[in-house]
Design an enzyme around this catalytic site. Structure first.
Site: not given
Length: 502
Positions: A162, A409, A412
């Site tokens: 990702s 998070d 990311h």
């Protein structure tokens, strides 16, 4: 009289021949001078581009044919002592709300909920307005049209997890405004998503392969998070999608960091004799890199395909690394780290060394694969993560709601943001990085791209790139947690790009 006339005629003929000889001599002299002037002019341009123009002034020389680690290990052998090498991966972050961001979050049709921090409540937008400033040179503003021209009739593919997908989305957002709406489209086919720029016959693609080799995580939507099983010697299922691609950009790092060991399957998935073994993560990663490099050696077209590997993307899970509150992380961080050379605990240096060894092995075999060392410049950006500002794939507990840092998070990144800079540093179809040398050329850019044929074998071209003059020196022989499941597609009659399935 006749004798005098003959003598006079002979004198005139001699004078005429002497005049012709003088004229020829002058002509060849002028020709020689003109040729010398041309050589002198070209030499002066090159000299002015790489040597001092004032007392004790050193101008930067950008050499980007090899990756940073190999290139700068022996700078003396690459350039004269009076030249300063400009390492574009070494620099600092400068706040610049005049030229940043390169696009607006809400105007990018291809934005994902995992990356749209503004949409999910982030109020401070300074993270969008930092520009990377290398020491000794400048990066010109990204030009989407120029990049598309260089991609004409070519395929660019990002392969990985990702994080590579976020870089792919970033690049789509960066070039979107350069393509009329009706002249671009997206095709989704399982692990492969293809963005088409029809007027350029070019594609910018993403292929889901979080561990590079085959695993039980290869479905981009339905994949286990905890019980990962990897077939470290099998890559063919993925690689068949890569075989005809012109520019490949790989990454594989975070998915390996599940723990000290990872379950490895020895033998093919269909074999009744396959065996499972818990293997040290670093050993499994090394074997997987060797499997990948063996495929590159056999299947890469040396005259067509260019291969890049993104450096490791750091995490910011321990605030004490940068002097923050113990037990906290990137949550509510709004400023970059300013300490030069900062290294946090979220980057595994052993894995970086393994990647470099795999690249070095390919080089010894005559294949030039480039590592883009984005690790250090990303280490500074504790402020740029998605944190809590993303679509959550699971319902939050009352404890998490009361303590937001527990579900932040810090892997990311928000868009617009850091991945845009990765793309600015990503060389285009001939592996160039553009740096403004200021006084070397008026509004000029010097590009030195080298090493396929060895330093010194270059063609000279002077042309235009945007609003700048170019001195383009190219080699003569140059050809050049992921639990948010996403199915990316264009919905008919809608501005949505993604269809998120929980």
């Amino acid at each position: 009289m006749r004798h005098e006339r003959i003598k006079s005629d002979g004198t005139r003929e001699s004078n005429r021949m002497a005049h012709i000889a003088q004229t020829v001599t002058i002509w060849w002299g002028l020709r020689s001078i003109f040729s010398s002037l041309v050589v002198l002019l070209v030499g002066t341009i090159i000299f002015a581009s790489v040597y001092p123009t004032r007392n004790d002034e050193k101008l930067p020389l950008i050499l980007t044919g090899r990756d940073r680690e190999s290139l700068f290990s022996n700078p003396a052998g690459m350039a004269p002592s009076s030249v300063t090498l400009c390492d574009v991966f070494s620099g600092r972050w400068v706040f610049d709300n005049a030229s940043r961001p390169l696009y607006k979050e809400g105007e990018c049709k291809y934005m994902l909920s995992q990356l749209a921090c503004g949409q999910f409540g982030r109020k401070d937008l300074k993270y969008q307005q930092w520009r990377w400033q290398p020491h000794g040179c400048d990066l010109p503003r990204f030009n989407g049209t120029a990049l598309l021209e260089r991609l004409r009739n070519r395929r660019l593919m990002f392969v990985g997890d990702s994080l590579n997908r976020s870089q792919w989305v970033s690049l789509l957002c960066m070039v979107q405004s350069s393509i009329p709406k009706k002249r671009r489209s997206v095709e989704n086919s399982g692990p492969l998503i293809v963005f088409n720029a029809h007027d350029y016959n070019a594609t910018i693609e993403f292929y889901w392969a979080p561990l590079l080799v085959e695993s039980n995580c290869d479905d981009p939507v339905n994949h286990p998070i905890d019980n990962r099983i990897v077939r470290v010697r099998d890559i063919g299922k993925h690689a068949r999608y890569w075989s005809d691609v012109d520019i490949l950009v790989f990454d594989s790092y975070l998915w390996w960091r599940q723990g000290p060991k990872i379950k490895v399957s020895w033998g093919s998935a269909a074999s009744p004799d396959r065996k499972y073994e818990m293997v040290k993560m670093t050993r499994a990663y090394k074997i997987a890199l060797n499997t990948w490099s063996d495929w590159i050696q056999v299947h890469r077209s040396r005259s067509k395909t260019q291969v890049f590997f993104m450096g490791l993307s750091p995490t910011h899970e321990r605030a004490e690394d940068w002097g923050g509150i113990a037990g906290h992380n990137c949550y509510e961080e709004t400023e970059p780290i300013t300490k030069e050379g900062y290294r946090g605990s979220g980057s595994d240096r052993r894995m970086m060394q393994m990647l470099q060894k795999a690249i070095d092995k390919l080089r010894k075999r005559g294949l030039n694969v480039h590592v883009l060392n984005i690790t250090q410049l990303s280490e500074y950006r504790k402020d740029a993560h998605s944190s809590i500002h993303k679509k959550q794939s699971r319902n939050l507990t009352s404890y998490q709601i009361a303590n937001p840092f527990t579900y932040a998070d810090c892997f990311h990144w928000c868009l617009p943001g850091l991945p845009d800079v990765w793309n600015e540093l990503l060389p285009d179809n001939v592996g160039q990085i553009w740096c403004n040398l200021g006084p070397a050329l008026t509004r000029g850019i010097v590009i030195l791209h080298g090493q396929e044929a060895g330093i010194g074998a270059f063609n000279l071209r002077i042309g235009d790139y945007g609003q700048s003059n170019i001195l383009d020196l190219r080699p003569v022989t140059s050809q050049i947690s992921d639990s948010d499941p996403s199915i990316l597609q264009e919905v008919q009659g809608s501005n949505r790009f993604e269809d998120l399935i929980d």
